[in-house]
Design an enzyme around this catalytic site. Structure first.
Site, PDB file in Angstrom:
ATOM      1  N   GLY A   1       0.793  -1.210   0.000  1.00 36.79           N
ATOM      2  CA  GLY A   1       0.000   0.000   0.000  1.00 36.79           C
ATOM      3  C   GLY A   1       0.829   1.264   0.000  1.00 36.79           C
ATOM      4  CG  HIS A   2       0.185   6.053   1.066  1.00 39.44           C
ATOM      5  ND1 HIS A   2       0.246   6.713  -0.142  1.00 39.44           N
ATOM      6  CD2 HIS A   2       0.484   6.990   2.008  1.00 39.44           C
ATOM      7  CE1 HIS A   2       0.561   7.984   0.050  1.00 39.44           C
ATOM      8  NE2 HIS A   2       0.720   8.174   1.347  1.00 39.44           N
ATOM      9  CG  PHE A   3       2.883   4.750   5.019  1.00 44.02           C
ATOM     10  CD1 PHE A   3       3.875   5.714   5.005  1.00 44.02           C
ATOM     11  CD2 PHE A   3       1.588   5.147   5.300  1.00 44.02           C
ATOM     12  CE1 PHE A   3       3.599   7.046   5.278  1.00 44.02           C
ATOM     13  CE2 PHE A   3       1.289   6.468   5.573  1.00 44.02           C
ATOM     14  CZ  PHE A   3       2.301   7.425   5.560  1.00 44.02           C
TER      15      PHE A   3
END
Length: 294
Positions: free
Chosen positions: A264-266
């Protein structure tokens, strides 16, 4: 164990926190964090790079352990954050460096590159957007509404991003095994953005994010003119900056190396070792002084 130093520097009258590790004479890699976190996101990446690189990871003003003056005392925007980062690097005597950009770190890094193209030796972008194609519409719809008309209703739409649930979602959404992500991450970030007055800092930056889209044509021209080495390593399940944002770099940098990982984003929280390995390989080939030493 790698020695990681935790330091402060006075930059333009503000106390800026940064993490630093690695040999003093080695090629420099600057790690630029995103929202709503700080250089804590690089706690594992720094030791993975520092055996061969001089790594510097600052906290942007208003984030982490750097000063967070109220909006009545500082005009928060991405031009200002980039100026402070440039000031820190100048204070540290850094004139050439690679950048790793994620989320808010991207518009800071893009400004550094546009202001001094010759300083940038390479770019690693981890869900650090540079194209409108990367903006996932469902996430950005309330932000665009806030750009168009800042009122109580549109403010409520972006304030939702400051809640614990929203920050937890940023860390866990799209991660194949959420148990790999430490709760310390979202609890740490939420505590810091919840400091008195910090909500207004974050609202100011949400509003200023519109300036980044206007910067994209200049950024793309910089890519075409410089042919800067670029690695895009992206969590393909990110619903803030989608995978089309990673693929888009190839339009202006045909030699860009693009990797879409299951995350995901991180991405560092669940695939940090894979990201670090891709970075080490890319930097060894992209920075001549390092490649020559291998």
């Amino acid at each position: 164990m790698t020695a990681v130093h935790h330091r402060y520097a006075d930059v333009q009258g503000h106390r800026i926190f940064y993490r630093e590790a690695g040999p003093a004479g080695a090629p420099v890699v600057v790690l630029l964090h995103g929202f709503p976190t700080n250089s804590f996101m690089f706690r594992d990446l720094i030791p993975a790079l520092a055996h061969r690189y001089h790594v510097i990871a600052p906290d942007h003003l208003g984030f982490g352990l750097s000063d967070a003056p109220p909006v009545t005392e500082f005009a928060y925007g991405f031009d200002a954050l980039a100026g402070l980062t440039a000031g820190l690097l100048a204070r540290l005597g850094v004139t050439r460096y690679a950048i790793y950009v994620q989320d808010y770190g991207a518009p800071v890094g893009w400004r550094l590159a546009l202001d001094d193209p010759g300083a940038i030796t390479a770019i690693i972008t981890q869900n650090g957007n540079g194209y409108e194609a990367g903006l996932v519409e469902d996430f950005w719809r309330p932000v665009r509404a806030y750009w168009a008309d800042r009122n109580a209703e549109t403010e409520a739409g972006v304030r939702a991003a400051l809640t614990l649930d929203a920050i937890r979602w940023q860390y866990l959404h799209g991660v194949p095994d959420p148990s790999l992500v430490s709760p310390d991450t979202w609890l740490h970030d939420h505590a810091l953005v919840s400091r008195p007055g910090n909500d207004l800092v974050q609202l100011a930056l949400f509003a200023d994010y519109a300036t980044n889209l206007a910067l994209y044509p200049r950024l793309h021209e910089y890519f075409r003119a410089s042919r800067v080495p670029l690695l895009a390593v992206w969590g393909r399940n990110d619903e803030i900056f989608g995978p089309d944002g990673a693929r888009a770099f190839a339009a202006d940098l045909p030699d860009a190396e693009i990797h879409l990982l299951d995350g995901g984003h991180f991405l560092l929280e669940s695939a940090g070792e894979e990201v670090a390995a891709l970075m080490r390989d890319f930097l060894a080939r992209s920075l001549p002084q390092v490649a020559a030493a291998l």
